[in-house]
Design a protein around this motif. Structure first.
Motif, PDB file in Angstrom:
ATOM      1  N   PHE A  28       0.816  -1.208   0.000  1.00  0.00           N
ATOM      2  CA  PHE A  28       0.000   0.000   0.000  1.00  0.00           C
ATOM      3  C   PHE A  28       0.851   1.259   0.000  1.00  0.00           C
ATOM      4  O   PHE A  28       0.407   2.299  -0.506  1.00  0.00           O
ATOM      5  N   PHE A  29       2.072   1.190   0.547  1.00  0.00           N
ATOM      6  CA  PHE A  29       2.980   2.320   0.402  1.00  0.00           C
ATOM      7  C   PHE A  29       3.251   2.593  -1.072  1.00  0.00           C
ATOM      8  O   PHE A  29       3.197   3.731  -1.552  1.00  0.00           O
ATOM      9  N   ILE A  30       3.580   1.520  -1.822  1.00  0.00           N
ATOM     10  CA  ILE A  30       3.887   1.665  -3.255  1.00  0.00           C
ATOM     11  C   ILE A  30       2.641   2.093  -4.019  1.00  0.00           C
ATOM     12  O   ILE A  30       2.698   2.980  -4.888  1.00  0.00           O
ATOM     13  N   LEU A  31       1.483   1.485  -3.682  1.00  0.00           N
ATOM     14  CA  LEU A  31       0.252   1.837  -4.380  1.00  0.00           C
ATOM     15  C   LEU A  31      -0.088   3.311  -4.188  1.00  0.00           C
ATOM     16  O   LEU A  31      -0.452   4.018  -5.149  1.00  0.00           O
ATOM     17  N   THR A  32       0.069   3.786  -2.983  1.00  0.00           N
ATOM     18  CA  THR A  32      -0.236   5.195  -2.712  1.00  0.00           C
ATOM     19  C   THR A  32       0.707   6.102  -3.481  1.00  0.00           C
ATOM     20  O   THR A  32       0.293   7.133  -4.044  1.00  0.00           O
ATOM     21  N   GLY A  33       1.987   5.732  -3.513  1.00  0.00           N
ATOM     22  CA  GLY A  33       2.947   6.534  -4.280  1.00  0.00           C
ATOM     23  C   GLY A  33       2.625   6.564  -5.760  1.00  0.00           C
ATOM     24  O   GLY A  33       2.726   7.619  -6.414  1.00  0.00           O
ATOM     25  N   LEU A  34       2.232   5.423  -6.336  1.00  0.00           N
ATOM     26  CA  LEU A  34       1.881   5.365  -7.755  1.00  0.00           C
ATOM     27  C   LEU A  34       0.654   6.231  -8.048  1.00  0.00           C
ATOM     28  O   LEU A  34       0.616   6.946  -9.047  1.00  0.00           O
ATOM     29  N   VAL A  35      -0.366   6.152  -7.175  1.00  0.00           N
ATOM     30  CA  VAL A  35      -1.585   6.923  -7.404  1.00  0.00           C
ATOM     31  C   VAL A  35      -1.281   8.418  -7.358  1.00  0.00           C
ATOM     32  O   VAL A  35      -1.747   9.203  -8.208  1.00  0.00           O
ATOM     33  N   VAL A  36      -0.489   8.834  -6.346  1.00  0.00           N
ATOM     34  CA  VAL A  36      -0.157  10.258  -6.246  1.00  0.00           C
ATOM     35  C   VAL A  36       0.672  10.698  -7.456  1.00  0.00           C
ATOM     36  O   VAL A  36       0.450  11.786  -8.032  1.00  0.00           O
ATOM     37  N   TRP A  37       1.639   9.870  -7.856  1.00  0.00           N
ATOM     38  CA  TRP A  37       2.469  10.217  -9.034  1.00  0.00           C
ATOM     39  C   TRP A  37       1.621  10.320 -10.289  1.00  0.00           C
ATOM     40  O   TRP A  37       1.784  11.245 -11.090  1.00  0.00           O
ATOM     41  N   PHE A  38       0.702   9.371 -10.450  1.00  0.00           N
ATOM     42  CA  PHE A  38      -0.124   9.363 -11.646  1.00  0.00           C
ATOM     43  C   PHE A  38      -0.991  10.615 -11.725  1.00  0.00           C
ATOM     44  O   PHE A  38      -1.204  11.178 -12.799  1.00  0.00           O
ATOM     45  N   ILE A  39      -1.485  11.044 -10.552  1.00  0.00           N
ATOM     46  CA  ILE A  39      -2.365  12.215 -10.541  1.00  0.00           C
ATOM     47  C   ILE A  39      -1.561  13.497 -10.724  1.00  0.00           C
ATOM     48  O   ILE A  39      -1.998  14.428 -11.437  1.00  0.00           O
ATOM     49  N   GLU A  40      -0.386  13.584 -10.084  1.00  0.00           N
ATOM     50  CA  GLU A  40       0.367  14.830 -10.075  1.00  0.00           C
ATOM     51  C   GLU A  40       1.303  14.999 -11.277  1.00  0.00           C
ATOM     52  O   GLU A  40       1.687  16.130 -11.601  1.00  0.00           O
ATOM     53  N   ARG A  41       1.751  13.925 -11.901  1.00  0.00           N
ATOM     54  CA  ARG A  41       2.775  14.043 -12.950  1.00  0.00           C
ATOM     55  C   ARG A  41       2.389  14.994 -14.077  1.00  0.00           C
ATOM     56  O   ARG A  41       3.198  15.823 -14.501  1.00  0.00           O
ATOM     57  N   PRO A  42       1.162  14.951 -14.553  1.00  0.00           N
ATOM     58  CA  PRO A  42       0.856  15.834 -15.686  1.00  0.00           C
ATOM     59  C   PRO A  42       0.866  17.315 -15.328  1.00  0.00           C
ATOM     60  O   PRO A  42       1.099  18.162 -16.202  1.00  0.00           O
ATOM     61  N   ILE A  43       0.630  17.632 -14.074  1.00  0.00           N
ATOM     62  CA  ILE A  43       0.448  19.038 -13.708  1.00  0.00           C
ATOM     63  C   ILE A  43       1.498  19.558 -12.746  1.00  0.00           C
ATOM     64  O   ILE A  43       1.559  20.759 -12.472  1.00  0.00           O
ATOM     65  N   ASN A  44       2.331  18.681 -12.190  1.00  0.00           N
ATOM     66  CA  ASN A  44       3.296  19.071 -11.148  1.00  0.00           C
ATOM     67  C   ASN A  44       4.692  18.768 -11.641  1.00  0.00           C
ATOM     68  O   ASN A  44       5.032  17.611 -11.907  1.00  0.00           O
ATOM     69  N   GLU A  45       5.526  19.794 -11.761  1.00  0.00           N
ATOM     70  CA  GLU A  45       6.875  19.633 -12.283  1.00  0.00           C
ATOM     71  C   GLU A  45       7.745  18.773 -11.363  1.00  0.00           C
ATOM     72  O   GLU A  45       8.698  18.151 -11.814  1.00  0.00           O
ATOM     73  N   GLU A  46       7.415  18.764 -10.020  1.00  0.00           N
ATOM     74  CA  GLU A  46       8.233  17.979  -9.089  1.00  0.00           C
ATOM     75  C   GLU A  46       8.089  16.481  -9.340  1.00  0.00           C
ATOM     76  O   GLU A  46       8.916  15.700  -8.873  1.00  0.00           O
ATOM     77  N   PHE A  47       7.043  16.088  -9.978  1.00  0.00           N
ATOM     78  CA  PHE A  47       6.825  14.677 -10.274  1.00  0.00           C
ATOM     79  C   PHE A  47       7.185  14.338 -11.737  1.00  0.00           C
ATOM     80  O   PHE A  47       6.844  13.265 -12.212  1.00  0.00           O
ATOM     81  N   GLN A  48       7.844  15.241 -12.400  1.00  0.00           N
ATOM     82  CA  GLN A  48       8.269  15.017 -13.787  1.00  0.00           C
ATOM     83  C   GLN A  48       9.775  14.813 -13.836  1.00  0.00           C
ATOM     84  O   GLN A  48      10.475  15.018 -12.861  1.00  0.00           O
ATOM     85  N   GLY A  49      10.269  14.419 -14.987  1.00  0.00           N
ATOM     86  CA  GLY A  49      11.689  14.172 -15.158  1.00  0.00           C
ATOM     87  C   GLY A  49      11.923  12.894 -15.930  1.00  0.00           C
ATOM     88  O   GLY A  49      11.024  12.320 -16.554  1.00  0.00           O
TER      89      GLY A  49
END
Length: 879
Positions: free
Chosen positions: A593-614
């Motif tokens: 669930f740690f990994i699942l939560t991280g994936l969900v947050v990354w998936f939601i934030e990546r398109p709009i948040n530069e900190e999750f891009q790269g």
């Protein structure tokens, strides 16, 4: 021989009766010449006794005073006095001059004697008649005279309360003065309560007047005490106190209480008797001080100093005052009968009573009613008869020491009251003892006697032998001198308690052992030795149990109460102990669930948040970093989407619950080891002599196999080996034993559960022993002063910090996935919902974008068609 004695008594009685006939006939002849109606009253008393002399003189003075004030009255009392010489039989013989009931004579005389007495009575009844009888004797004859008075309807006035058995409903022509024994018993109980005495020894004269107080107060009397209550005639009491002083019983430590039978005559006793009574506390009816009383006392003393040298050492007492008022009541009633019922006065009718015809007064009922209705302010206070009895409203409590001083009062409504009762009548919260003035007790001391004494006796105190817990109690014997030494925590507590008492207690410790030096039985056997009076007490590790109370008394406990269970502590040297709080499936699920939560947050934030891009590596690192940083709340990345914020909030809450539970479980596992004793392979150890059945049921053990042990060393060895190697998995015992064990092995074992199902250790004494309360009070003082804790630290090395006092039902176990299934379900649903909503939003955005592109394409096509149309139209026109 018996017939001769009875014949002599018959001769005496007949002689007295005929003397009465002659004297009364003379009186009757002399008064016939006057116009005043004479009311004949018989007075029976012991002319040689103090009360007889005082009553006789007071009655004479009352008649003189009454008729000097009421010279116009048409009636006058004529008193016919007869000396009973202190014998009940003569009291009866003196009473028979007014009416003789031959069945009474049958009780005391032979057949021939009855015939002679009947003849004398017939002669007497033909020549004389009385209207009332006053009896100044406290004897059994009062009851018989009361029966006679009821038969012939003549008032019988007893200056002594003849006891509760002579009720007014049964004897309607009997008038009594004073409280009955039941009221006096209440005064005695109040005095005993005021000084915290639990028992009183009664010394009484074995006769009918004195005996009723025993039945009225038998609940507060004991035969083993130094508080002595004396209830007897003044003559016999004088001899008693002289002998008590000679025997050393009027010394410090004793308390003496006298009833009004004695206290009323203290001022008339011999000085040597008063000297022997120093320190006595007594009670007597209270007569309010007044000018009339003082004047009467002066006149009475002056009169008797001139007329009777035998009264010069006496003072008028309550019986004289009561007899004075009673004469006024009788004289007033006689005048009212003469005024209101002149036709009935001195009417007589013949009445057959058991084959003997005697006279019965017709005016007796009217005369009795008039006496009962008397109301006036007398020397003794308000005079009023209630159910044929003149009852004193209050008692005064006095202390005899160089005179007689009042120390308080008692009345039925308020109990003991102080000397300043008028001023302090609202003070209801003060104790009885505080309401009494200071008392000087026998021996000249002001210290209140404790109420009992050992009289120098050395107590034989039994102690258990061969106790494996030597810190609690130990018996050792020197092989050279054969001297026995008893030591231990229990012994120290007992010695300190005894030393804190205000008196000396001598004792010897006697081991309860057989010829081989081993304990001569069980603890129950040892305690029964006190019941059988082989020992005076038991000092040791004796548990307070309800089933032992019918045989002995216990002091209050001087140890902790209850039983507990000791187990080995967990092995804290394990490298992987930090993994034990959570089960394997919980560890895996939490990581997933740690990994699942991280994936969900990354998936939601990546398109709009530069900190999750790269780069891909940077984005994978961000997924793991952000999810696991929530474990310690160290995530600093700013979230832009509300969906990701919602997911993180739910996940942080789940992390908080998991980390808190993990911390609590790990901390508990480092100090407490959970054991399961529900299988048949587990053994449980216990102490020899311990009552185990109730303990096993109270501690929820199922099917334990039990092994007894006798010392801390045996406990440690058995726990160290465990159930699988011939030892035990746990030890059940009382808290004091476990404290000793843990003091020796503090780092290896601990208590995991305890229950207060036993009363702790107490000292054993016989039933009713006054030492129980004193030793209990001393133990409480030791506890309040923390001296008990100091002794416990000395012997047990202070095991306070070792106790966890946790029950296995709340003891922590490894946390599993089932325990947190609900949390994971909540965070899973929230993460999935956020992810689906995000996908929906992205797909919707794509559709909208595509639709907008389509619309834009259509607009472009339209524009193109318009251009094409424009260019083609001129060509056609031109052609």
């Amino acid at each position: 021989m018996d017939f001769t004695r009875k014949a002599k008594w018959t001769f005496v009685l007949v002689t007295i009766l005929f003397s009465l006939v002659r004297s009364s006939s003379a009186n009757h002849t002399s008064i016939n010449d006057t116009s005043i109606e004479m009311i004949h009253v018989g007075l029976i008393l012991d002319a040689q006794s103090w009360v007889g002399k005082i009553v006789d003189s007071c009655i004479s003075l009352a008649i003189s005073d009454f008729y000097s004030r009421n010279r116009h009255y048409q009636t006058k009392l004529i008193v016919h006095t007869r000396d009973s010489e202190g014998y009940s039989l003569l009291v009866l013989s003196q009473g028979m001059f007014l009416c003789i009931w031959h069945s009474i004579v049958f009780f005391i005389m032979t057949q021939s004697s009855r015939i002679h007495l009947r003849c004398a009575v017939l002669v007497l009844l033909e020549n004389f008649k009385l209207d009332a009888i006053i009896v100044a004797e406290n004897s059994a004859a009062v009851k018989i005279l009361a029966e006679l008075g009821s038969r012939v309807k003549i008032p019988i006035i007893s200056l002594f309360a003849a006891g509760p058995s002579l009720s007014f409903s049964e004897y309607p022509y009997l008038i009594q003065i004073g409280q009955d024994e039941s009221s006096q018993a209440k005064v005695i109980a109040a005095i005993a309560e005021a000084f915290s005495w639990r028992s009183v020894t009664l010394i009484y004269e074995d006769n009918d007047p004195a005996r009723p107080i025993l039945s009225n107060a038998n609940t507060c009397f004991d035969q083993h005490t130094t508080v002595l209550l004396v209830h007897m005639s003044p003559t016999l009491a004088s001899r008693l106190f002289l002998n008590a002083r000679r025997l050393g019983m009027m010394s410090q430590g004793y308390a003496w209480i006298t009833t009004d039978m004695i206290t009323n005559f203290m001022n008339s006793m011999d000085p040597s008797v008063i000297e022997s009574m120093q320190g006595v506390v007594g009670f007597k009816p209270h007569i309010p001080a007044s000018k009339e009383l003082r004047k009467l006392a002066i006149r009475w003393r002056s009169k008797n100093l001139n007329e009777n040298q035998n009264l010069e050492e006496m003072e008028m007492n309550v019986y004289g005052i009561w007899s004075y008022d009673m004469v006024w009541a009788v004289a007033t009633a006689a005048e009212r009968v003469m005024t209101r019922h002149p036709h009935i006065l001195h009417q007589v009718t013949r009445m057959n009573m058991n084959f003997t015809t005697i006279r019965s007064s017709q005016s007796g009922l009217v005369f009795m009613d008039e006496i009962l209705q008397s109301r006036f302010k007398g020397i003794s206070g308000g005079f009023q008869l209630t159910n044929g009895r003149l009852i004193p409203k209050e008692f005064e409590i006095v202390n005899v020491f160089k005179g007689e001083s009042i120390i308080g009062y008692w009345n039925p409504g308020n109990g003991i009251t102080s000397l300043m009762k008028q001023e302090n009548h609202n003070e209801t919260n003060s104790t009885s003892s505080s309401k009494l003035e200071s008392v000087i007790w026998p021996g000249g001391t002001m210290n209140i006697p404790k109420g009992w004494s050992l009289h120098g006796k050395r107590l034989r105190i039994g102690v258990p032998a061969n106790n494996g817990f030597r810190e609690i109690i130990s018996v050792t014997r020197d092989p050279r001198t054969n001297e026995t030494t008893v030591t231990g925590y229990c012994v120290d507590v007992f010695k300190e308690a005894v030393q804190s008492l205000g008196y000396e207690v001598h004792y010897d410790f006697i081991p309860f052992e057989d010829a081989n030096g081993r304990m001569a039985g069980t603890y129950d056997d040892l305690i029964l030795q006190v019941y059988y009076k082989n020992y005076d007490a038991v000092v040791g590790d004796t548990t307070i149990l309800a089933r032992r109370f019918p045989y002995v008394d216990f002091t209050m406990p001087f140890t902790d109460k209850g039983i507990g269970t000791v187990v080995p502590k967990i092995n804290k040297k394990s490298l992987w102990i930090f993994l034990m709080p959570l089960s394997g499936d919980l560890w895996i699920t939490t990581a997933a669930f740690f990994i699942l939560t991280g994936l969900v947050v990354w998936f939601i934030e990546r398109p709009i948040n530069e900190e999750f891009q790269g780069s891909p590596c940077e984005q994978i690192g961000m997924i793991f970093w952000y999810s696991f940083s929530t474990l310690v709340f160290a995530h600093k990345e700013k979230l832009l989407s509300n969906l990701s914020k919602f997911v993180v909030i739910i996940w942080v809450f789940v992390v908080l619950i998991i980390t808190s539970s993990y911390t609590a479980t790990l901390a508990s596992m480092l100090t407490v080891q959970q054991i399961e004793l529900n299988s048949k392979q587990d053994y449980v150890g216990y102490h020899y002599g311990f009552v185990l059945s109730r303990a096993v049921s109270n501690l929820d053990f199922k099917n334990p196999r039990l092994k007894p042990y006798n010392s801390p060393e045996e406990y440690a060895d058995a726990l160290g080996r465990g159930s699988n190697n011939g030892g035990v998995s746990a030890i059940i015992d009382e808290i004091p034993y476990l404290k000793v064990f843990l003091a020796k092995y503090p780092s290896d074992y601990t208590i995991i559960k305890s229950m207060t199902t036993s009363g702790g250790f107490g000292f054993v004494f016989p039933k009713g022993s006054p030492l129980v309360q004193d030793i209990s009070s001393a133990i409480m003082r030791l506890r309040e002063e923390e001296r008990l804790q100091l002794m416990e630290n000395k012997w047990f090395n202070s095991t306070e910090s070792i106790f966890t006092d946790q029950d296995t039902r709340s003891n922590p176990s490894r946390l599993n996935l089932h325990s947190f299934g609900g949390l994971f379900l909540v965070t899973g649903i929230s993460s999935t919902s956020a992810l689906l909503l995000c996908l929906f939003q992205k797909s919707r955005a794509i559709i909208i974008r595509e639709f907008k592109f389509f619309l834009n394409s259509m607009d472009s096509l339209k524009d193109y068609l318009k251009v094409q149309r424009y260019f083609t139209t001129p060509t056609i026109l031109f052609n």
